[in-house]
Scaffold this motif. Structure first.
Motif, PDB file in Angstrom:
ATOM      1  N   LEU A   1      -6.816  -3.042  11.796  1.00 33.10           N
ATOM      2  CA  LEU A   1      -6.176  -4.373  11.565  1.00 33.10           C
ATOM      3  C   LEU A   1      -4.619  -4.166  11.349  1.00 33.10           C
ATOM      4  O   LEU A   1      -4.160  -3.650  10.295  1.00 33.10           O
ATOM      5  N   LEU A   2      -3.886  -4.634  12.202  1.00 30.57           N
ATOM      6  CA  LEU A   2      -2.430  -4.527  11.885  1.00 30.57           C
ATOM      7  C   LEU A   2      -1.529  -5.712  11.796  1.00 30.57           C
ATOM      8  O   LEU A   2      -0.147  -5.590  11.852  1.00 30.57           O
ATOM      9  N   ILE A   3      -2.250  -6.885  11.825  1.00 27.83           N
ATOM     10  CA  ILE A   3      -1.341  -8.196  12.229  1.00 27.83           C
ATOM     11  C   ILE A   3      -0.645  -8.486  10.868  1.00 27.83           C
ATOM     12  O   ILE A   3       0.389  -9.051  10.944  1.00 27.83           O
TER      13      ILE A   3
ATOM     14  N   VAL B   1       4.535  -9.474   8.028  1.00 26.10           N
ATOM     15  CA  VAL B   1       5.636  -9.183   7.186  1.00 26.10           C
ATOM     16  C   VAL B   1       6.621  -8.436   7.625  1.00 26.10           C
ATOM     17  O   VAL B   1       7.838  -9.010   7.405  1.00 26.10           O
ATOM     18  N   LEU B   2       6.751  -7.721   8.759  1.00 20.43           N
ATOM     19  CA  LEU B   2       7.652  -7.285   9.347  1.00 20.43           C
ATOM     20  C   LEU B   2       8.695  -8.088  10.001  1.00 20.43           C
ATOM     21  O   LEU B   2       9.867  -8.110   9.995  1.00 20.43           O
TER      22      LEU B   2
ATOM     23  N   ALA C   1       3.922  -0.402   6.174  1.00 18.76           N
ATOM     24  CA  ALA C   1       2.729   0.704   5.747  1.00 18.76           C
ATOM     25  C   ALA C   1       1.895   0.735   4.680  1.00 18.76           C
ATOM     26  O   ALA C   1       0.832   1.069   4.556  1.00 18.76           O
ATOM     27  N   LEU C   2       2.581  -0.169   3.627  1.00 19.64           N
ATOM     28  CA  LEU C   2       1.715  -0.255   2.243  1.00 19.64           C
ATOM     29  C   LEU C   2       0.551  -1.424   2.487  1.00 19.64           C
ATOM     30  O   LEU C   2      -0.252  -1.122   1.851  1.00 19.64           O
ATOM     31  N   LEU C   3       0.829  -2.267   3.387  1.00 25.17           N
ATOM     32  CA  LEU C   3      -0.263  -3.154   3.537  1.00 25.17           C
ATOM     33  C   LEU C   3      -1.426  -2.654   4.434  1.00 25.17           C
ATOM     34  O   LEU C   3      -2.476  -3.204   4.616  1.00 25.17           O
TER      35      LEU C   3
ATOM     36  N   ALA D   1      -0.863   8.469   0.094  1.00 21.88           N
ATOM     37  CA  ALA D   1      -0.771   8.860   1.341  1.00 21.88           C
ATOM     38  C   ALA D   1      -0.126   7.405   1.822  1.00 21.88           C
ATOM     39  O   ALA D   1       0.872   7.387   2.757  1.00 21.88           O
ATOM     40  N   SER D   2      -0.319   6.153   1.410  1.00 20.91           N
ATOM     41  CA  SER D   2       0.391   5.023   1.775  1.00 20.91           C
ATOM     42  C   SER D   2       1.878   4.843   1.499  1.00 20.91           C
ATOM     43  O   SER D   2       2.584   4.557   2.318  1.00 20.91           O
TER      44      SER D   2
END
Length: 285
Positions: free
Chosen positions: A127-129, A134-135, A157-159, A220-221
């Motif tokens: 899931l990337l939405i 936010v971007l 990346a953090l989310l 890693a995040s």
């Protein structure tokens, strides 16, 4: 126009038929753009972070968390330049991610589930939405690609891991299978064997992040967030280069009656005048 035969579109008065054709053309362009971005982004994503995002047992706390945001921010950054600078639309990242998810679900369902009989639980995409939203919000509020990179790309990346954890957690539950302790995701992949993919190349949970104890996903995040800033800046400029209109010299202009000093309209007028003069001289003779 009188009698209700015109409509106001884009601030201009259009005949109804012309307005209808314009709307249909806009819809065709939008559909073509959606399919083109979906295909290109999906191909790029599968060639880079595809294995980690394809299989449920590859979604580990190190490589999947690190690579997926870095590779997923590329097309959103490039499209944000075009959408924002040319149209002032802060929707490019969300649009790109929706295109990617559309291509992924088409591929996973028809290609892997219906055609190859893999369960959807084994090939479900990430899931990337939320990160894309936010971007886009960061670009809308700042209006600057540098501040968007430092805030929006960092948050993108953090989310990633928190937004995927709520559906991924059940596949991380431990189960005992023939005396061996494995996760639910591992057991699904053991039961449905993948062809042409030797298990010894499966790169998961490997690296020196074990020295941080149980905080490997957090480290890693943050590492992915810093790299995503650089990736965003690079692909913003790639979008700038690809959106630039480049013209080539017209090497055939001499054959068309043009010279280096003549404008096309002036040259056309000269040609018309010359033709009319020749016609008069022939008629006089």
């Amino acid at each position: 126009m009188q009698g209700g035969t015109s409509v106001r579109l884009y601030g201009l008065e259009w005949p109804k038929e012309s307005a209808r054709i314009s709307r249909v053309f806009d819809l065709l362009v939008a559909a073509i753009l959606f399919l083109a971005v979906s295909g290109a982004f999906h191909l790029h994503y599968m060639l880079t972070a595809g294995d980690w995002d394809m299989w449920i047992d590859w979604k580990d706390r190190q490589w999947w968390v690190t690579l997926t945001p870095i590779m997923a921010i590329t097309f959103p950054a490039a499209l944000q330049y075009v959408f924002w600078t040319k149209f002032r639309l802060p929707i490019a990242a969300t649009f790109a991610v929706v295109c990617l998810l559309f291509g992924q679900w088409i591929n996973r369902y028809f290609g892997f589930h219906l055609w190859s009989y893999f369960p959807m639980s084994e090939v479900i995409p990430a899931l990337l939405i939320p990160g894309a939203l936010v971007l886009d919000i960061a670009l809308l509020l700042t209006g600057n690609f540098l501040f968007t990179a430092m805030s929006g790309a960092f948050a993108f990346a953090l989310l990633f891991y928190p937004t995927n954890w709520f559906w991924l957690a059940p596949y991380r539950l431990p189960v005992e299978v023939m005396g061996q302790l494995v996760s639910v995701g591992d057991y699904i992949s053991y039961a449905f064997t993948r062809t042409a993919l030797p298990e010894y190349i499966r790169l998961i949970e490997r690296g020196t992040l074990r020295t941080f104890g149980g905080h490997s996903a957090i480290i890693a995040s943050f590492f992915s967030a810093f790299v995503s800033i650089l990736m965003y800046l690079a692909w913003w400029h790639i979008g700038m280069l690809l959106a630039r209109v480049v013209t080539t010299p017209n090497t055939l202009k001499n054959f068309m009656g043009l010279t280096d000093k003549d404008e096309p309209a002036e040259a056309a007028q000269k040609a018309i005048d010359g033709t009319s003069l020749q016609g008069r001289s022939v008629a006089a003779e």
